[in-house]
Write an enzyme that holds these catalytic residues in place. Structure first.
Site, PDB file in Angstrom:
ATOM      1  N   PHE A  49      53.918 112.521 -46.182  1.00 13.91           N
ATOM      2  CA  PHE A  49      54.843 111.474 -46.608  1.00 13.91           C
ATOM      3  C   PHE A  49      56.038 112.098 -47.313  1.00 13.91           C
ATOM      4  CE2 PHE A  49      50.687 109.680 -46.122  1.00 13.91           C
ATOM      5  CZ  PHE A  49      50.924 108.463 -45.494  1.00 13.91           C
ATOM      6  N   GLU A  50      57.212 111.456 -47.160  1.00 10.09           N
ATOM      7  CA  GLU A  50      58.436 111.990 -47.758  1.00 10.09           C
ATOM      8  C   GLU A  50      58.350 112.119 -49.278  1.00 10.09           C
ATOM      9  OE1 GLU A  50      61.627 108.712 -47.775  1.00 10.09           O
ATOM     10  OE2 GLU A  50      60.087 108.012 -46.425  1.00 10.09           O
ATOM     11  N   THR A  51      57.435 111.354 -49.878  1.00 11.04           N
ATOM     12  CA  THR A  51      57.248 111.405 -51.325  1.00 11.04           C
ATOM     13  C   THR A  51      56.612 112.706 -51.779  1.00 11.04           C
ATOM     14  OG1 THR A  51      55.215 110.230 -50.826  1.00 11.04           O
ATOM     15  CG2 THR A  51      57.056 108.929 -51.699  1.00 11.04           C
TER      16      THR A  51
END
Lengths: 252, 325
Positions: free
Chosen positions: A49-51
């Site tokens: 995930f980009e997080t």
């Protein structure tokens, strides 16, 4: 066997994933499709995930890319700068799953505004990491509800770069790789011509006609190459319903 | 432990921290991402003090962003994403404020905003990226020309140049650095000497804090310095970057704080329902922000049973099996 368009979308998208691919998942159906792909089609794919959540087991479905469920039992937990160094990494084959408000025939997407940018009629969330995935990843798969408001001749705002104006325009703009691979809707799967990079109808779901797809598309679509998509089988549906989203957080 | 000697006067109440570091018109970054680790106790205090004209610089700070915008505290916004996952595909008060022309918005991406904070932290004036070439993120400026070049607003949104090393015909996007007046984050633990430990994803919190002129850290608990020194690999920020430390248990509610509590689906669903309408939104602010006299009173309103429901499983770090419909 009965199944819903959303269940078909998640499974149709999952079929594009090859074992060993590195999957970048956005929110909503995109999250469902990435999870389905890993559980059914490509168990050795890795989801991130980009997080900054890298390789979580996803025993419960996340409601957002920052959900604590993307941090649980993961390979490692990091931050945004590190996550984008995987999206853009030249050694990795990264495939993103994205949604948007509008898409055009070259797979460019709008998730910012309807109307004038400076006085919008409707404001949406904005890029988040979508433009970054469209710019940097090896490719992306789009999820959309099919309709003439969404499949448009001209975007109100170009948030995520697809094949830009077709042909080799993406390469000329300075991109080294990437671009849209497919658009998965509640009616069908659309792909892009290898040379012109224009969208065409590849597979329509059971009971859907090419005319119906064209009627719901706001630009002329090549429907001459389409076949009927293989419906989900009982095992795929069981995994999706019982294991992936038992609370039907995204399926409903 | 009890005296927190190493904190050197940095330990304060949320009221004192906001009074000292957040002023009308200042540029502020808040930590967290959508439904996790937003510094909500600080956000509510900023709203209660009716602070105005903030320039919020954010990647995807869902709940904090929406409350600050909805309470009328923000006039300028640099943003990548104004959404809150499945609870609000577009943040509701943010959407209304933009559609009503109450807010100036400059759109970037998550990669761009993280890099802008990183540039600020490293002391470089700009940083290159390969995101957004050929898109409206590059072509369209949100802030008007008269705002540019002062008050922390860069003279241009971005500049596109050819790779100056000339390796190939290859354009890059130059992004202006961000150096906010203050960065406010919520962490799980701060030690008695001011070292910060964040569990789970750090998002861009660390870059934001390193880029800012002042750093306020709210936390679940203060722990002995010796404890954080046992495993320094787990620590996120050193004491010398931290200006204020505030202990606020459940200080990220209704967003999640890994290993302490999950997000609160009941509260976020209630928020989604009331934020849609101006009257019910005003009533929400009265009930949950303006009319709450202390953090204890806020937690009493949430209720002991609900706080127990969202309490994290010690092993998984979230509330296993929580009803999230």
């Amino acid at each position: 066997m009965e199944y819903s368009p959303r269940e078909m979308m998640a499974i149709a998208a999952g079929r594009f994933i090859k074992d060993g691919d590195i999957l970048f998942a956005g929110t909503g159906v995109a999250m469902l499709a990435a999870t389905v792909a890993k559980r059914i089609h490509a168990p050795r794919a890795h989801i991130f995930f980009e997080t900054g959540g890298i390789g979580p087991t996803l025993e419960e479905l996340p409601m957002a890319v920052a959900d604590p469920r993307v941090m649980a039992f993961s390979n490692l937990n990091a931050g945004l700068v590190e996550a984008f160094s995987y999206v853009a990494n030249r050694r990795l084959h990264t495939i993103a799953f994205l949604g948007a408000a509008q898409v055009d025939k070259y797979g460019n997407m709008n998730s910012t505004v309807i109307g004038d940018y400076h006085a919008p009629k409707v404001r949406f969330s904005g890029s988040g990491g979508a433009c970054d995935a469209g710019s940097l990843a090896s490719g992306y798969i789009v999820f959309m509800q099919h309709g003439v408001q969404k499949f448009v001749e001209k975007l109100d705002y170009l948030t995520t770069p697809g094949w830009l104006t077709g042909g080799d325009s993406r390469k000329r703009a300075g991109y080294r790789r990437g671009g849209p691979i497919a658009v998965v809707t509640n009616l069908c799967v659309l792909k892009f011509d290898d040379t012109t990079h224009e969208m065409y109808l590849a597979e329509r779901y059971e009971g859907v006609t090419p005319e119906q797809v064209q009627a719901n598309t706001g630009f002329a679509l090549d429907v001459s190459r389409s076949s009927v998509a293989e419906p989900p089988n009982a095992e795929e549906l069981r995994i999706l319903r019982d294991d992936v989203d038992p609370q039907r957080l995204i399926l409903d | 432990m009890a005296e927190h000697n190493g904190l050197d006067g940095k330990l304060m109440t949320i009221g004192e921290a906001v009074e000292r570091f957040v002023r009308d018109g200042c540029q502020i970054a808040v930590g967290g991402f959508t439904i996790t680790r937003n510094p909500m106790a600080a956000v509510y205090e900023i709203a209660r003090r009716r602070i105005k004209d903030l320039h919020l610089v954010a990647h995807s700070n869902g709940q904090a962003l929406d409350v600050l915008v909805g309470a009328g505290c923000v006039s300028r916004l640099d943003i990548a994403y104004g959404g809150n996952g499945r609870f609000a595909p577009t943040c509701i008060r943010f959407r209304k404020a933009v559609e009503r022309g109450e807010l100036l918005v400059e759109d970037y991406t998550n990669n761009m905003m993280s890099l802008r904070f990183l540039a600020g932290a490293l002391g470089v004036p700009f940083i290159p990226s390969k995101s957004g070439l050929g898109t409206d993120l590059i072509a369209q400026e949100g802030f008007p020309a008269e705002l540019r070049g002062s008050d922390g607003v860069p003279s241009k949104k971005v500049i596109v140049i050819d790779d100056p090393f000339g390796n190939e015909d290859d354009e890059v996007v130059l992004l202006p650095a961000l150096t906010p007046d203050v960065s406010i984050i919520h962490a799980q633990q701060v030690s008695t000497d001011g070292t910060v430990r964040i569990k789970g994803l750090t998002f861009a919190d660390l870059e934001q804090c390193k880029a800012a002129s002042a750093v306020v850290v709210t936390c679940e608990e203060i722990v002995p310095e010796s404890y954080l020194r046992l495993d320094p690999d787990q620590n996120a920020l050193p004491p010398f970057l931290v200006d204020a430390v505030v202990t606020v248990p459940y200080g990220a509610h209704p967003t999640a704080c890994r290993y302490f509590y999950d997000y609160d689906p009941a509260h976020l669903n209630h928020y989604k329902a009331v934020a849609k309408d101006d009257e019910t939104w005003a009533a929400y602010l009265d009930e949950w922000v303006y009319g709450v006299e202390s953090w204890d009173a806020y937690l009493d309103k949430v209720g002991g049973a609900q706080l127990a429901r969202i309490r994290s499983n010690t092993v998984a770090g979230y509330a296993l099996g929580l009803d999230r419909r």
